[in-house]
Design a protein around this motif. Sequence first.
Motif, PDB file in Angstrom:
ATOM      1  N   UNK A   1      15.743   8.879  -9.798  1.00 57.78           N
ATOM      2  CA  UNK A   1      15.702  10.157  -9.102  1.00 57.78           C
ATOM      3  C   UNK A   1      15.161   9.992  -7.678  1.00 57.78           C
ATOM      4  N   UNK A   2      14.179   9.138  -7.502  1.00 56.57           N
ATOM      5  CA  UNK A   2      13.622   8.937  -6.168  1.00 56.57           C
ATOM      6  C   UNK A   2      14.640   8.322  -5.220  1.00 56.57           C
ATOM      7  N   UNK A   3      15.576   7.523  -5.750  1.00 54.95           N
ATOM      8  CA  UNK A   3      16.628   6.966  -4.895  1.00 54.95           C
ATOM      9  C   UNK A   3      17.682   8.016  -4.547  1.00 54.95           C
ATOM     10  N   UNK A   4      17.846   9.005  -5.421  1.00 60.82           N
ATOM     11  CA  UNK A   4      18.917   9.983  -5.234  1.00 60.82           C
ATOM     12  C   UNK A   4      18.474  11.247  -4.499  1.00 60.82           C
ATOM     13  N   UNK A   5      17.185  11.558  -4.521  1.00 59.89           N
ATOM     14  CA  UNK A   5      16.689  12.840  -3.999  1.00 59.89           C
ATOM     15  C   UNK A   5      15.587  12.627  -2.974  1.00 59.89           C
ATOM     16  N   UNK A   6      15.323  13.664  -2.222  1.00 59.31           N
ATOM     17  CA  UNK A   6      14.202  13.620  -1.272  1.00 59.31           C
ATOM     18  C   UNK A   6      12.890  13.587  -2.050  1.00 59.31           C
ATOM     19  N   UNK A   7      11.817  13.063  -1.433  1.00 58.38           N
ATOM     20  CA  UNK A   7      10.556  12.884  -2.182  1.00 58.38           C
ATOM     21  C   UNK A   7       9.971  14.166  -2.756  1.00 58.38           C
ATOM     22  N   UNK A   8      10.213  15.310  -2.085  1.00 60.23           N
ATOM     23  CA  UNK A   8       9.620  16.562  -2.568  1.00 60.23           C
ATOM     24  C   UNK A   8      10.620  17.419  -3.330  1.00 60.23           C
ATOM     25  N   UNK A   9      11.649  16.786  -3.889  1.00 64.92           N
ATOM     26  CA  UNK A   9      12.637  17.536  -4.672  1.00 64.92           C
ATOM     27  C   UNK A   9      12.024  17.908  -6.027  1.00 64.92           C
ATOM     28  N   UNK A  10      12.293  19.125  -6.528  1.00 67.27           N
ATOM     29  CA  UNK A  10      11.730  19.528  -7.824  1.00 67.27           C
ATOM     30  C   UNK A  10      12.104  18.603  -8.978  1.00 67.27           C
ATOM     31  N   UNK A  11      13.284  17.986  -8.939  1.00 70.27           N
ATOM     32  CA  UNK A  11      13.654  17.084 -10.028  1.00 70.27           C
ATOM     33  C   UNK A  11      12.801  15.817 -10.002  1.00 70.27           C
ATOM     34  N   UNK A  12      12.460  15.333  -8.811  1.00 66.52           N
ATOM     35  CA  UNK A  12      11.528  14.203  -8.718  1.00 66.52           C
ATOM     36  C   UNK A  12      10.173  14.612  -9.282  1.00 66.52           C
ATOM     37  N   UNK A  13       9.748  15.824  -8.941  1.00 67.69           N
ATOM     38  CA  UNK A  13       8.467  16.324  -9.448  1.00 67.69           C
ATOM     39  C   UNK A  13       8.490  16.439 -10.969  1.00 67.69           C
ATOM     40  N   UNK A  14       9.619  16.875 -11.537  1.00 70.65           N
ATOM     41  CA  UNK A  14       9.715  16.999 -12.997  1.00 70.65           C
ATOM     42  C   UNK A  14       9.596  15.638 -13.667  1.00 70.65           C
ATOM     43  N   UNK A  15      10.188  14.607 -13.067  1.00 69.46           N
ATOM     44  CA  UNK A  15      10.058  13.263 -13.626  1.00 69.46           C
ATOM     45  C   UNK A  15       8.627  12.748 -13.509  1.00 69.46           C
ATOM     46  N   UNK A  16       7.945  13.073 -12.414  1.00 66.23           N
ATOM     47  CA  UNK A  16       6.538  12.691 -12.270  1.00 66.23           C
ATOM     48  C   UNK A  16       5.685  13.355 -13.351  1.00 66.23           C
ATOM     49  N   UNK A  17       5.931  14.628 -13.573  1.00 68.50           N
ATOM     50  CA  UNK A  17       5.142  15.354 -14.580  1.00 68.50           C
ATOM     51  C   UNK A  17       5.378  14.799 -15.980  1.00 68.50           C
TER      52      UNK A  17
ATOM     53  N   UNK B   1      -2.898  12.247 -10.623  1.00 74.99           N
ATOM     54  CA  UNK B   1      -2.283  12.180  -9.286  1.00 74.99           C
ATOM     55  C   UNK B   1      -0.826  12.632  -9.339  1.00 74.99           C
ATOM     56  N   UNK B   2      -0.091  12.140 -10.316  1.00 77.83           N
ATOM     57  CA  UNK B   2       1.311  12.535 -10.449  1.00 77.83           C
ATOM     58  C   UNK B   2       1.442  14.027 -10.732  1.00 77.83           C
ATOM     59  N   UNK B   3       0.578  14.561 -11.591  1.00 75.41           N
ATOM     60  CA  UNK B   3       0.657  15.979 -11.940  1.00 75.41           C
ATOM     61  C   UNK B   3       0.340  16.876 -10.750  1.00 75.41           C
ATOM     62  N   UNK B   4      -0.672  16.504  -9.981  1.00 78.76           N
ATOM     63  CA  UNK B   4      -1.020  17.343  -8.829  1.00 78.76           C
ATOM     64  C   UNK B   4       0.075  17.283  -7.762  1.00 78.76           C
ATOM     65  N   UNK B   5       0.685  16.116  -7.581  1.00 76.89           N
ATOM     66  CA  UNK B   5       1.844  16.022  -6.677  1.00 76.89           C
ATOM     67  C   UNK B   5       2.970  16.933  -7.153  1.00 76.89           C
ATOM     68  N   UNK B   6       3.265  16.851  -8.453  1.00 78.26           N
ATOM     69  CA  UNK B   6       4.358  17.647  -9.016  1.00 78.26           C
ATOM     70  C   UNK B   6       4.066  19.137  -8.927  1.00 78.26           C
ATOM     71  N   UNK B   7       2.840  19.518  -9.255  1.00 79.55           N
ATOM     72  CA  UNK B   7       2.476  20.932  -9.254  1.00 79.55           C
ATOM     73  C   UNK B   7       2.605  21.535  -7.854  1.00 79.55           C
ATOM     74  N   UNK B   8       2.206  20.786  -6.836  1.00 81.55           N
ATOM     75  CA  UNK B   8       2.326  21.278  -5.459  1.00 81.55           C
ATOM     76  C   UNK B   8       3.788  21.526  -5.095  1.00 81.55           C
TER      77      UNK B   8
END
Length: 296
Positions: free
Chosen positions: A133-149, A166-173
Amino acid sequence: MDDGPRNGVTEPAGPDARLLLLTGLGESLRRSGRYRDAETTLRNALTFAEEAFGPDSLDVGRVCNSLGVLYKYIGRFDESERSYRRALGIVEAHLDVAHPFVADINHNLGGLNHARGTHARGEPFARRALEIRQRACRPDHPQVAADKAALAAILHELGRDEEAERLLRDALAVFERELGADHYEVASALNNLAAIQYARGELDAAESAYRRVLMIKETLLGRSHPELAVALNNLAMTVWKRGRPRTAASILRRAVALLHHEVEREQPVRLACLRNLDSCTRSLEGGTVADDAPPS
């Protein structure tokens, strides 16, 4: 001459449309908590897809992925894994290994292993989903955040709370900024963050987070949806640990009632709620209080 739709209903134009209708209905039933009806519909969709498009078609892969999600919720984990693995095999045969659909199925296999308690097995799937997902999307894309969570939930169970938080707080933001404060993904990330707070003994913060999770999910899903049981169980255990067992028992009874008709008897959340309710009831009758951590 075509005299138009009968009784106001237009028949699907072809097999693609019919499959889309069946799959969409099955997923809608699953989201509304009608798991048994969803299974019937999705199994019909799978049979139709196999006959219309072939057993190794991408269409079959998509239905298998939907069935995998449903079987995880019901608690039929072996069937869920078979469905996901069949979907993954089909998708990898048709698409590039870095395709977003490959990420989706790896995300789901990570979530399945989290649900069944095989966290170490789930970590590679969750990490692969995030990497794709990180290769396919921008770093702050919600789908990247969902994978982090999703990865964070597994890491918490493996005792790696610093990386998980750390991953959860990044995703939540990202979720709160991109999707809004009352989105489902916000509730999911908050639930997993609260599990870390609970484990650390930060019970004020955990209870506040679990109450917010429950409020968001009740608003989005309704008060009778079986998925509320996770939030209710987690809130009950936090309330109990803070010295309010009667309140906890009442919350747990509601959780058990929500799961009664829609999941398997051995589904882990149902078993946890029953076990915790039994322990809580015995504590009220003068027994010992068990310290059972809430599932994330």
